[in-house]
Scaffold this active site. Sequence first.
Site, mmCIF file in Angstrom:
data_model
loop_
_atom_site.group_PDB
_atom_site.id
_atom_site.type_symbol
_atom_site.label_atom_id
_atom_site.label_comp_id
_atom_site.label_asym_id
_atom_site.label_seq_id
_atom_site.Cartn_x
_atom_site.Cartn_y
_atom_site.Cartn_z
ATOM 1 N N ASN A 15 113.564 25.885 -66.648
ATOM 2 C CA ASN A 15 112.873 27.123 -67.002
ATOM 3 C C ASN A 15 113.497 28.230 -66.149
ATOM 4 O O ASN A 15 113.169 28.364 -64.975
ATOM 5 C CB ASN A 15 111.376 26.965 -66.714
ATOM 6 N N ARG A 96 113.246 25.870 -71.587
ATOM 7 C CA ARG A 96 112.191 26.757 -72.078
ATOM 8 C C ARG A 96 112.848 28.103 -72.370
ATOM 9 O O ARG A 96 113.541 28.670 -71.522
ATOM 10 C CB ARG A 96 111.129 26.953 -71.011
ATOM 11 N N HIS A 185 103.198 31.647 -74.973
ATOM 12 C CA HIS A 185 102.441 30.450 -74.563
ATOM 13 C C HIS A 185 102.333 29.441 -75.705
ATOM 14 O O HIS A 185 101.443 28.587 -75.696
ATOM 15 C CB HIS A 185 100.998 30.798 -74.123
ATOM 16 N N ARG A 246 98.424 42.178 -65.448
ATOM 17 C CA ARG A 246 98.662 42.910 -66.708
ATOM 18 C C ARG A 246 97.337 43.343 -67.315
ATOM 19 O O ARG A 246 96.355 42.612 -67.265
ATOM 20 C CB ARG A 246 99.396 42.018 -67.712
ATOM 21 N N GLU A 394 103.457 21.864 -70.402
ATOM 22 C CA GLU A 394 104.556 22.410 -71.207
ATOM 23 C C GLU A 394 105.856 21.639 -70.994
ATOM 24 O O GLU A 394 106.640 21.468 -71.915
ATOM 25 C CB GLU A 394 104.737 23.898 -70.872
#
Length: 421
Positions: A15, A96, A185, A246, A394
């Site tokens: 990743n 990823r 996601h 965020r 994941e």
Amino acid sequence: MPDKRANSGQVLVLNCGSSSLKFALIDPRNGDASLGGLGDALGHSAPTVSWNIGGEKHSAPLKEGAKHTEVIEFVVNHILSGQGTLLQAISAIGHRVVHGGEKFSHSVRINDQVIRAIQDCVALAPLHNPAHLQGIEAATKAFPGLPQVAVFDTAFHQTMPRQAYIYALPYELYTEHGIRRYGMHGTSHRFVSERAAAILGKASTDVNIISAHLGNGASIAAIQAGKSVDTSMGLTPLEGLVMGTRCGDIDPGLLLHLGVRLDYCLKEINDLLNKKSGLLGISQLSNDCRALEQAASEGHQGAQLALEIFCYRLAKYIASYHGVLSKVDALVFTGGIGENSAFIRENVVSRLGGLGYQTNQARNLEKRFGAEGHIESATNGAPSPTILVIPTNEEWVIARDAAQIIEGDNSTPSAQSTGGG
Ligand code: ADP
């Protein structure tokens, strides 16, 4: 010819961020990780690599300016070389990749065409996709000839219908510039929705799930018969729920107000919305949910307000997704907050009493540190709709997809490729 090593092989999952590289060696059959680690501060003056193998933690400095290539070389030459046959057991690399635009609705084996398509999506993920391409190049150098697979965060949401992904803007912004909701996601929403179906004893195609992935980044997805039909993140990961730093949903007119009335430049607006807002911005204390829960319990008003807004926004989304799905078989909580915070789950669910939701207090409190299962109350005349806590994984999805694709097993949807065209 299928690569036989894939049957018993491990998958190196990468990743790559702009200045970091997370790596893990995963057994695709059960998700077990024999190695996990992180290359950090890449491209800076003092990069480091830290890793966990056999339950032991290690770390080492890398040379000044070291990047993804040096991390992968370190993994090969220093970490795995002394681990018996572990290096030879790697049969594939799984990457990823944050943004696949409309080009990828499934994971794909990486070839020149796929690399060009990931490049074409750079405008949609200018910080992430270039880093993924560097990781692919570095892995190709370190493991020449080994198959590599790209698993896209956006792919699972490619099944959304037009009414969910087209913004109410002039249509040519979509046709000419690809401006639409993509959602992120996806790998996590896919994993937990498949797992939820298994817990319910049904096929994924027979269940409708609302999946809330709550970490530093947070998003929610409406999943109908195994397919994503709506999600809260948009063109970028900024839209939707309140997140660590965020803002999630805001009035777009606010951007004009910041620019025209308050003289913010674009960089300042970007920093404000992405790095200084969310739980951190409201609380003026921390982006970390655990720290805020502690502070709130001690009376910190900013922390209390931040958590209230976080839960209120999430409950509102869950209620709205009841309008999106014809019926809901389960609400799933996942991600660091969803998997661990009984407080947040209880607060959110208590706002959904009108839809019949209710937690079982004891079961809710038990679900942390990787525990999986039901938290709804089955008592009282009308039992609550099902609520599940499911730890996401994941890396396992990436390893599974990589193994399935290189085995040439196209019998499951996750192994089918759009070809990247
Ligand atoms: P990322 O999006 O970076 O992968 P994670 O999924 O690891 O994030 O989630 C990080 C969030 O999970 C942080 O806000 C952290 O405080 C929260 N978290 C972890 N454990 C707990 C806990 N026991 N109680 C409340 N929040 C927790």
